[in-house]
Design an enzyme around this catalytic site. Structure first.
Site, PDB file in Angstrom:
ATOM      1  N   HIS A 104      -1.711   3.156   1.363  1.00 32.63           N
ATOM      2  CA  HIS A 104      -2.777   4.153   1.522  1.00 32.63           C
ATOM      3  C   HIS A 104      -3.043   4.557   2.971  1.00 32.63           C
ATOM      4  O   HIS A 104      -4.183   4.528   3.440  1.00 32.63           O
ATOM      5  CB  HIS A 104      -4.065   3.647   0.880  1.00 32.63           C
ATOM      6  N   HIS A 163      -0.937   8.483  -6.386  1.00 28.91           N
ATOM      7  CA  HIS A 163      -1.335   9.360  -5.282  1.00 28.91           C
ATOM      8  C   HIS A 163      -0.171  10.173  -4.730  1.00 28.91           C
ATOM      9  O   HIS A 163      -0.398  11.058  -3.895  1.00 28.91           O
ATOM     10  CB  HIS A 163      -2.008   8.558  -4.167  1.00 28.91           C
ATOM     11  N   HIS A 287      -1.977  -0.766  -7.675  1.00 30.43           N
ATOM     12  CA  HIS A 287      -2.964   0.157  -8.244  1.00 30.43           C
ATOM     13  C   HIS A 287      -4.411  -0.319  -8.222  1.00 30.43           C
ATOM     14  O   HIS A 287      -5.318   0.497  -8.384  1.00 30.43           O
ATOM     15  CB  HIS A 287      -2.548   0.484  -9.684  1.00 30.43           C
TER      16      HIS A 287
END
Length: 346
Positions: A104, A163, A287
């Protein structure tokens, strides 16, 4: 253009080096995490390939150590798309390998991960998706990972996360970062590449990897192999579930609607039955944030791995990655949470 130059710029940018010589400090002020330094990254780069030390120019006279041009990033993205298309949707992976969860956009923590696990090609890797969004350095993160994928295509693997989808990263940060630093056109090219990424991996035929989890539609692993690309992530179905579903202990049935509003949650019995049917030792997925960076489920037949410590600067979670040796023995390395979060840009 070549990956050697891109990796050199990402690892050895002087702006990175100044920040990275500091040691991350824990809440008690003591050093509780190995320093990630210019020296360690220089050694990692030189172990992967030979590169002259004199900075090159990009044709405009600007030294490439200042950062990646849009043309360089575009080249990286398009070359990666072609490579993903040449490899299967269910990639076959040999042990030993490190298995990593969500990153991320936490580029500093990605470098900490490589510092602990070994920079490619000294170690083999599979990442389980969610490279962009939420963190403030999605571009550095995805560019370094794609450069390593191109450099070591048979030992470095990148799976797609939820994503890596335009409808999600349009909202959660990646679109804005691409628009601010480069262009909307480049974001669209990233989308084209994400639509070609594999969605699952199989380590030595015994450990099944994906970003999210299982699907009630998955009755044969060849279903994954037969998925056609390029493809967006649909609102339901096999691809959606592989990227979005979650295990849950609070189940009255084997499958329930997911509180995320997308896909399903699945029970321990689903995992055990699935592993028995396909002769699997373990399902490895990402996740979900977990405090220790990893968490077992279903009598250790499924594990969640999450590799972004201090997620979103809002959690005190550790990150972790799983090491699978030649005998398929699994161990975990934690990336400790720190209060001092270093940030640096290319």
């Amino acid at each position: 253009m070549n990956c050697r130059e891109i990796i050199r710029k990402l690892l050895l940018n002087p702006a990175h080096n100044n920040a990275a010589t500091r040691t991350a400090q824990g809440d008690n002020g003591d050093s509780n995490q190995r320093a990630y330094t210019r020296i360690s990254r220089l050694a990692a780069f030189q172990s992967a390939q030979t590169q002259e030390s004199t900075p090159k120019t990009n044709g405009t006279g600007r030294a490439t150590t200042e950062g990646l041009t849009e043309a360089e990033v575009r080249w990286l993205v398009m070359e990666s798309r072609a490579l993903f298309m040449s490899q299967p949707m269910l990639v076959e992976i040999a042990a030993p390998v490190r298995i990593c969860g969500d990153v991320h956009g936490q580029y500093t923590d990605l470098l900490r991960l490589f510092d602990l696990g070994g920079f490619p090609p000294d170690a083999n890797y599979i990442f389980l998706g969610d490279y962009v969004d939420r963190g403030d350095q999605s571009l550095e993160t995805i560019c370094l990972l794609l450069a390593y994928k191109l450099s070591f295509p048979e030992t470095f693997f990148l799976l797609r996360g939820n994503h890596e989808c335009s409808s999600i990263n349009r909202i959660y940060g990646f679109f804005d970062e691409c628009k601010r630093r480069y262009s909307v056109r480049l974001w669209k090219q990233f989308t084209d590449t994400f639509n070609c990424m594999p969605v699952a991996g199989l380590v030595e035929g015994r450990i099944l990897c994906m970003h999210g989890g299982l699907s009630p539609e998955l009755t044969d692993l060849d279903q994954i192999r037969r998925i056609l690309r390029p493809t967006d992530v649909p609102d339901s179905g096999l691809i959606c579930d592989l990227l979005w579903s979650d295990p849950s202990t609070n189940m009255e049935s084997n499958w329930s609607e997911n509180d995320r509003g997308v896909s399903w949650t699945f029970s321990e019995s689903v995992v055990k039955s699935f592993n028995k049917k396909f002769d699997l030792d373990l399902i490895c997925r990402a996740h979900q944030v977990v405090d220790a960076g990893y968490e077992f489920f279903a009598a250790r037949q499924l594990v969640t791995v999450f590799s972004a410590p201090n997620y979103c600067d809002e959690f005190d979670n550790a990150g972790a990655f799983m090491c699978v040796d030649e005998n398929l023995m699994c161990s975990f390395v934690q990336i400790e949470p720190t209060r001092t979060l270093l940030r640096y840009f290319f």
